[in-house]
Scaffold this active site. Structure first.
Site, PDB file in Angstrom:
ATOM      1  CB  CYS A 128      -1.031   0.148   1.100  1.00 14.98           C
ATOM      2  SG  CYS A 128      -1.956  -1.542   1.443  1.00 14.98           S
ATOM      3  CG  HIS A 268      -3.156   3.154   2.938  1.00 17.88           C
ATOM      4  ND1 HIS A 268      -3.905   3.001   1.807  1.00 17.88           N
ATOM      5  CD2 HIS A 268      -3.369   2.305   3.121  1.00 17.88           C
ATOM      6  CE1 HIS A 268      -3.896   1.472   1.322  1.00 17.88           C
ATOM      7  NE2 HIS A 268      -3.653   0.990   2.480  1.00 17.88           N
ATOM      8  CG  ASN A 298      -6.153  -1.362   1.476  1.00 15.45           C
ATOM      9  OD1 ASN A 298      -6.149  -0.536   0.912  1.00 15.45           O
ATOM     10  ND2 ASN A 298      -5.570  -2.006   2.474  1.00 15.45           N
TER      11      ASN A 298
END
Ligand code: COA
Length: 341
Positions: A128, A268, A298
């Site tokens: 990520c 994030h 996500n």
């Protein structure tokens, strides 16, 4: 910890030629998977997912749509905003944990899809945090190697490595891509500073164990579900908050600016509670925090890249505004960047 800024203009922390982001773009697949639909797949509820994560729905790529397709679509939108053609691109970097295949790399496939020249093309895998890693690498090619135009992409088809029978993970992830065009501009400092870090001691917290040299694909590895993403949610959560806060504070210190000068904080998009905890510890107001997690879940390396594109296109950030991006992921990896838009 807040730092006092010395200069009316934020300080930049890079040697060599400055690097601006002249265009951003994103793409998410059309198909929406809602929490209500997930209730029919696993033992979960909209209420549980919403209160524990903030996610309401996510996008799922079609069976015939791969990471390189999502990446190429986001890239074309970024190129359009930057006003450039594919022939002008000197380097392509794709950040992803879901490449089309182990090799060739996805950046080569994107090069072919967008019709770029035979320029260098490679992938970065930092989960990520991948888009921030790719930004820093791209910036360095501009600063020290005199490359003029670099295409940086974060793209994922996480639905391909999601165990759709595991309620602990399948509610969290989605597919999508975000891209940025980096160019040298004498009159502006787009990317002011970046901070990157990693801790391989915690590699087990978040991984996909199968398909590599340790557990090559076999009937047994598939039966054991080793080709699916696995996660220790609670430990990941704690590490995420700590690492994102410390990376964000460090990058602000390098630019000698206070959080109050940041127009938009782009964390994030993993979990609303992580975003809120990070925002609170940094002293950011809810108005500063950019959140699109409820729509996409996500999307790993694509997460902050999609958010940056949406922040720009929605008018939340205007030219000259300061943006703080902060990310965290498997590895463990983390990163933060300050951008003057
Ligand atoms: N629906 C209903 N129940 C669920 C569920 C779901 N989708 N997923 C897990 N549960 C259950 C578990 O089985 C467990 O039940 P048990 O106590 O009977 O064993 C319980 O919920 C766990 O609840 P809780 O401890 O409150 O979960 P949590 O607050 O830690 O939230 C996460 C779980 C995954 C949402 C959270 O840990 C998280 O977001 N972690 C970080 C994940 C992340 O961001 N990863 C990517 C980083 S880049």
């Amino acid at each position: 910890m807040k730092t006092k800024f010395k200069n009316p203009r934020a300080k930049h922390d890079f040697q060599g030629r400055p690097c601006s982001i002249t265009g951003v773009g994103s793409y998410v697949p059309e198909k929406i998977l809602t929490n209500a639909q997930l209730e029919k797949l696993v033992d979960t509820s909209d209420e549980w997912i919403t209160t524990r994560t903030g996610i309401k729905e996510r996008r799922i790529a079609a069976a015939t749509e791969f990471t390189s397709d999502l990446a190429a679509k986001a890239a074309r939108r970024a190129m359009e905003m930057a006003g450039i053609t594919a022939e002008q691109i000197d380097l392509i970097i794709v950040a992803s944990i879901t490449p089309d295949m182990p090799f060739p790399n996805t950046a080569c496939l994107v090069q072919q899809k967008i019709g770029a020249r035979r320029v260098p093309a490679f992938d970065i895998e930092a989960a990520c945090s991948g888009f921030l890693y790719a930004l820093e690498v791209g910036q360095n090619f501009i600063a020290s190697r005199n490359f003029e135009t670099v295409l940086v992409i974060g793209a994922e088809k996480l639905s391909a490595i999601t165990n759709w029978t595991d309620r602990n993970t399948c509610v969290l992830f989605g597919d999508g891509a975000g891209a940025a065009i980096l160019q040298s501009r004498a009159d502006s400092h787009g990317l002011l500073a970046t901070v990157l870090g990693a801790d391989g001691n915690k590699a087990e917290l978040l991984s996909m164990p199968g398909g590599g040299s340790r557990c090559p694909a076999s009937a047994q590895s598939v039966a054991d579900g080793l080709h699916f993403l696995r996660m220790d949610g609670k430990e990941t959560f704690k590490n995420a908050v700590q690492a994102m806060c410390s990376a964000a504070n460090e990058v602000l210190t390098r630019c000698e600016i206070d959080i109050t000068r940041i127009k938009c904080v782009i964390p994030h998009q993993a979990n609303r509670r992580i975003i809120d905890a990070v925002g609170e510890r940094l002293g950011a107001t809810p108005e500063q925090l950019f959140v699109n997690l409820h729509k996409y879940g996500n999307t790993s390396a694509a997460s902050v890249a999609i958010a940056l594109d949406e922040a720009v296109r929605s008018g939340k950030v205007q030219r000259g505004d300061l943006i703080l991006i902060v990310a965290f992921g498997a590895g463990l990896t983390w990163g933060a960047a300050v951008i003057e838009w």
